[in-house]
Design an enzyme around this catalytic site. Structure first.
Site, PDB file in Angstrom:
ATOM      1  N   HIS A  81     -93.151 -69.777 -32.774  1.00 28.39           N
ATOM      2  CA  HIS A  81     -92.492 -70.455 -31.729  1.00 28.39           C
ATOM      3  C   HIS A  81     -91.242 -71.130 -32.450  1.00 28.39           C
ATOM      4  CE1 HIS A  81     -95.678 -71.085 -28.415  1.00 28.39           C
ATOM      5  NE2 HIS A  81     -95.619 -69.873 -28.890  1.00 28.39           N
ATOM      6  N   PRO A 302    -102.386 -87.053 -32.682  1.00 28.82           N
ATOM      7  CA  PRO A 302    -102.176 -85.769 -32.785  1.00 28.82           C
ATOM      8  C   PRO A 302    -100.798 -85.412 -32.258  1.00 28.82           C
ATOM      9  CG  PRO A 302    -103.831 -86.314 -31.004  1.00 28.82           C
ATOM     10  CD  PRO A 302    -103.562 -87.456 -31.943  1.00 28.82           C
ATOM     11  N   LYS A 306     -99.434 -82.654 -36.845  1.00 30.51           N
ATOM     12  CA  LYS A 306     -99.468 -82.865 -38.111  1.00 30.51           C
ATOM     13  C   LYS A 306    -100.628 -82.721 -39.007  1.00 30.51           C
ATOM     14  CE  LYS A 306     -94.950 -82.648 -38.330  1.00 30.51           C
ATOM     15  NZ  LYS A 306     -94.633 -81.403 -38.891  1.00 30.51           N
ATOM     16  N   TYR A 393     -90.706 -81.716 -37.267  1.00 31.29           N
ATOM     17  CA  TYR A 393     -91.571 -80.938 -36.627  1.00 31.29           C
ATOM     18  C   TYR A 393     -92.061 -79.651 -37.231  1.00 31.29           C
ATOM     19  CZ  TYR A 393     -94.423 -79.298 -32.408  1.00 31.29           C
ATOM     20  OH  TYR A 393     -95.477 -78.892 -31.606  1.00 31.29           O
TER      21      TYR A 393
HETATM   22  P1  FAD Z   1    -112.005 -82.173 -41.440  1.00 29.72           P
HETATM   23  O1  FAD Z   1    -111.719 -80.887 -40.826  1.00 29.72           O
HETATM   24  O2  FAD Z   1    -112.442 -83.195 -40.687  1.00 29.72           O
HETATM   25  O3  FAD Z   1    -113.061 -81.504 -42.529  1.00 29.72           O
HETATM   26  C1  FAD Z   1    -114.008 -82.494 -43.119  1.00 29.72           C
HETATM   27  C2  FAD Z   1    -115.349 -81.801 -43.411  1.00 29.72           C
HETATM   28  O4  FAD Z   1    -116.247 -82.463 -44.127  1.00 29.72           O
HETATM   29  C3  FAD Z   1    -116.141 -81.675 -42.006  1.00 29.72           C
HETATM   30  O5  FAD Z   1    -116.602 -80.159 -41.765  1.00 29.72           O
HETATM   31  C4  FAD Z   1    -117.168 -82.479 -42.186  1.00 29.72           C
HETATM   32  O6  FAD Z   1    -118.474 -81.915 -41.481  1.00 29.72           O
HETATM   33  C5  FAD Z   1    -117.525 -82.470 -43.658  1.00 29.72           C
HETATM   34  N1  FAD Z   1    -118.317 -83.772 -43.964  1.00 29.72           N
HETATM   35  C6  FAD Z   1    -118.134 -84.947 -43.759  1.00 29.72           C
HETATM   36  N2  FAD Z   1    -118.875 -85.812 -44.515  1.00 29.72           N
HETATM   37  C7  FAD Z   1    -119.581 -85.132 -45.284  1.00 29.72           C
HETATM   38  C8  FAD Z   1    -120.553 -85.285 -46.126  1.00 29.72           C
HETATM   39  N3  FAD Z   1    -121.020 -86.395 -46.500  1.00 29.72           N
HETATM   40  N4  FAD Z   1    -121.036 -84.132 -46.981  1.00 29.72           N
HETATM   41  C9  FAD Z   1    -120.659 -82.970 -46.662  1.00 29.72           C
HETATM   42  N5  FAD Z   1    -119.543 -82.700 -45.800  1.00 29.72           N
HETATM   43  C10 FAD Z   1    -119.108 -83.577 -44.980  1.00 29.72           C
HETATM   44  N6  FAD Z   1    -104.409 -82.296 -35.631  1.00 29.72           N
HETATM   45  C11 FAD Z   1    -103.724 -81.560 -34.970  1.00 29.72           C
HETATM   46  O7  FAD Z   1    -102.558 -81.539 -35.798  1.00 29.72           O
HETATM   47  N7  FAD Z   1    -103.692 -81.309 -33.584  1.00 29.72           N
HETATM   48  C12 FAD Z   1    -104.778 -81.599 -32.893  1.00 29.72           C
HETATM   49  O8  FAD Z   1    -104.604 -81.260 -31.711  1.00 29.72           O
HETATM   50  C13 FAD Z   1    -105.802 -82.209 -33.562  1.00 29.72           C
HETATM   51  N8  FAD Z   1    -106.798 -82.377 -32.785  1.00 29.72           N
HETATM   52  C14 FAD Z   1    -108.058 -83.135 -33.364  1.00 29.72           C
HETATM   53  C15 FAD Z   1    -109.161 -83.381 -32.711  1.00 29.72           C
HETATM   54  C16 FAD Z   1    -110.292 -84.256 -33.135  1.00 29.72           C
HETATM   55  C17 FAD Z   1    -111.565 -84.350 -32.634  1.00 29.72           C
HETATM   56  C18 FAD Z   1    -110.164 -84.497 -34.552  1.00 29.72           C
HETATM   57  C19 FAD Z   1    -111.207 -85.161 -35.167  1.00 29.72           C
HETATM   58  C20 FAD Z   1    -108.960 -84.044 -35.361  1.00 29.72           C
HETATM   59  C21 FAD Z   1    -107.811 -83.483 -34.581  1.00 29.72           C
HETATM   60  N9  FAD Z   1    -106.712 -83.271 -35.420  1.00 29.72           N
HETATM   61  C22 FAD Z   1    -105.692 -82.687 -34.807  1.00 29.72           C
HETATM   62  C23 FAD Z   1    -106.613 -83.358 -36.805  1.00 29.72           C
HETATM   63  C24 FAD Z   1    -106.864 -81.977 -37.650  1.00 29.72           C
HETATM   64  O9  FAD Z   1    -107.895 -81.451 -36.921  1.00 29.72           O
HETATM   65  C25 FAD Z   1    -107.204 -82.631 -39.104  1.00 29.72           C
HETATM   66  O10 FAD Z   1    -106.222 -83.461 -39.584  1.00 29.72           O
HETATM   67  C26 FAD Z   1    -108.079 -81.679 -39.960  1.00 29.72           C
HETATM   68  O11 FAD Z   1    -109.376 -81.253 -39.465  1.00 29.72           O
HETATM   69  C27 FAD Z   1    -108.088 -82.174 -41.284  1.00 29.72           C
HETATM   70  O12 FAD Z   1    -108.862 -81.384 -42.218  1.00 29.72           O
HETATM   71  P2  FAD Z   1    -109.757 -82.009 -43.473  1.00 29.72           P
HETATM   72  O13 FAD Z   1    -110.256 -80.732 -43.870  1.00 29.72           O
HETATM   73  O14 FAD Z   1    -108.946 -83.021 -44.068  1.00 29.72           O
HETATM   74  O15 FAD Z   1    -110.993 -82.650 -42.584  1.00 29.72           O
HETATM   75  C1  DHB Z   2    -101.690 -78.982 -30.313  1.00 26.77           C
HETATM   76  C2  DHB Z   2    -101.934 -80.177 -30.624  1.00 26.77           C
HETATM   77  C3  DHB Z   2    -101.275 -81.162 -30.891  1.00 26.77           C
HETATM   78  O1  DHB Z   2    -101.424 -82.320 -31.460  1.00 26.77           O
HETATM   79  C4  DHB Z   2     -99.749 -80.880 -30.660  1.00 26.77           C
HETATM   80  O2  DHB Z   2     -98.696 -81.856 -31.072  1.00 26.77           O
HETATM   81  C5  DHB Z   2     -99.378 -79.585 -30.543  1.00 26.77           C
HETATM   82  C6  DHB Z   2    -100.285 -78.474 -30.204  1.00 26.77           C
HETATM   83  C7  DHB Z   2    -102.747 -77.779 -30.071  1.00 26.77           C
HETATM   84  O3  DHB Z   2    -103.965 -78.190 -30.077  1.00 26.77           O
HETATM   85  O4  DHB Z   2    -102.452 -76.694 -29.752  1.00 26.77           O
END
Ligand code: FAD
Ligand code: DHB
Length: 406
Positions: A81, A302, A306, A393
């Protein structure tokens, strides 16, 4: 209740807690450098692969995944995009990232797909990912032999001696709390709203994402593929999805996204959930031989997409830092926290700015609404303001004063 079976003592170079995008990519990047890791995850593989979250990759994240050999589906299924739409006061304006940033773009490719690709790559390389572990613990963090303990799905208790541990276990994980509270500084903001997100089997009604400011609250039209749309609505915090049957969600999306002459197509809802909105930064991101990465150290709301990108950027830095540390050079490991936090704070500010510009705060008066509308008109009419949005962005390496702005 039966206790864990006889313990097992093991050795690895890097113990990684959490198989989200951060932990998985870190174990892949370390393997490319010839470094062993043990990766433990609380949930099942199916759960990790199905968890609906982010959808937009910055150009730097795509470049990083490509450089790590994780092409294939990203290249064929990722949707590039070159901009977004900002909608407010009955108008929809395009912000053209390509033109404003000299060609930078973002790619729509869901976090579920990034996670599937990474799990497949790790398993194909023969790596062991321990899913469904319990009672994860980290200890001896201030020594050069930190320890990771967990109980595997078959009930065996493991103790793994490591050179370093990476806390990639998300916001609710155990690694950040393992740093003594007196040594941590937390900055946090909760927002008086949440997002209700749906995944729908219907072709997107737009070619690029629409971020809509509306007196009834924010709405976002995103997408996942030519057949699947992702849409979000601002709702009060703590909203129960049970109070939002599909018809009500579509009716509200129609109101907030609607424009004369444009149709929002509706389709079957495949998934529906509510996400809280929070800004959170815990500093430092390192304690002894424990390094935090991704959501375990920081959360952004969100708006602006980022969170996933920050998690990937952290582990790119961490793989280099650990590569150096294990080869006897501490400089990158010593700089890890400060280097990451510079990008983290830039994204924290950008996400806060996008969030406050686009959402309707409960109890906000007409003064606040007019300030938001003025800001939206400014970012869609001033080249300087639009360039700032586009640069943030699409993502860019933060520049330091003195490091040269040319
Ligand atoms: P996570 O993806 O949270 O992974 C952490 C992992 O550690 C998980 O699989 C968990 O099960 C595991 N874990 C936890 N505790 C333990 C333990 N004690 N032992 C072993 N494993 C463990 N970001 C965006 O940019 N856009 C979005 O639309 C967006 N929507 C989101 C919706 C939700 C519900 C959430 C929670 C987050 C969202 N985010 C979004 C943020 C984005 O998804 C996260 O920033 C991203 O997942 C970060 O990745 P991570 O690997 O740091 O953490
Ligand atoms: C999506 C999530 C976001 O937070 C955003 O700013 C743009 C797109 C998505 O899930 O597609």
């Amino acid at each position: 209740m039966r206790g864990p079976r006889t313990g097992r003592t093991e050795r690895t170079q890097v113990g990684i807690v959490g198989a989200g995008p951060a932990g998985l990519l870190l174990s892949h990047l370390l393997a490319l450098r010839g470094i062993d890791s043990v990766l433990v995850e609380l949930r099942s593989r199916a759960y990790c692969e199905a968890r609906q979250r982010a959808g937009v990759l910055e150009q730097g994240s795509v470049d990083l995944l490509r450089a790590a050999g994780l092409t294939g589906r990203l290249d064929t299924e990722g949707l590039e995009h070159g901009g977004i739409y900002l909608q407010f006061g009955g108008e929809r304006q395009h912000v053209d990232f390509r033109e404003l940033t000299g060609g930078r773009t973002v790619t729509v490719y869901a976090q579920t797909e990034v996670v599937k690709d990474l799990i497949a790559a790790r398993l194909a390389a023969g790596a062991a990912i321990e899913f469904e572990v319990t009672d994860t613990e980290v200890a001896d963090l201030e020594t050069d032999r930190p320890v990771l303990r967990y109980t595997s799905a078959d009930g065996v208790r493991h103790e793994v001696t490591c050179d370093a541990i990476a806390g990639c276990d998300g916001f609710h994980g155990i690694c950040r709390p393992a740093i003594p509270a007196a040594l941590r500084t937390v900055r946090e903001r909760e927002y008086p709203y949440a997002w209700l997100g749906i995944l729908a089997r219907v072709a997107p009604s737009t070619d690029e994402l629409i971020y809509a400011h509306h007196p009834r609250g924010f709405a976002l039209h995103s997408l996942r593929s030519p057949q699947v749309s992702r849409l979000y609505l601002q709702v009060p915090p703590g909203t129960d999805v049970a109070g939002w049957p599909d018809d009500k969600v579509w009716a509200e999306l129609q109101l907030r996204l609607g424009l004369p002459g444009w149709d929002l197509k509706e389709g079957p809802v495949l998934e529906k959930s509510v996400t809280p909105m929070r800004s959170f930064v815990s500093e430092p991101m390192r304690h002894g031989r424990l390094f935090l990465a991704g959501d375990s150290a920081h959360i952004v709301p969100p708006t602006g997409a980022k969170g996933l990108n920050l998690a990937l950027a952290d582990v790119a830095m961490l793989a280099d830092a650990l590569g150096g540390l294990l080869a006897g050079r501490a400089d990158l490991a010593d700089a890890y926290s400060a280097t990451c936090l510079e990008r983290v704070w830039r994204s924290t500010h950008f996400s806060w700015w996008m969030t406050t510009m686009l959402h309707a705060s409960p109890g906000a008066d007409e003064m606040e609404a007019q300030l938001q509308l003025s800001q939206l008109r400014y970012v869609t009419s001033s080249r300087a303001a639009a360039t700032s949005l586009a640069e943030n962005y699409t993502g860019y390496p933060p520049l330091r004063a003195g490091a040269g702005l040319g």
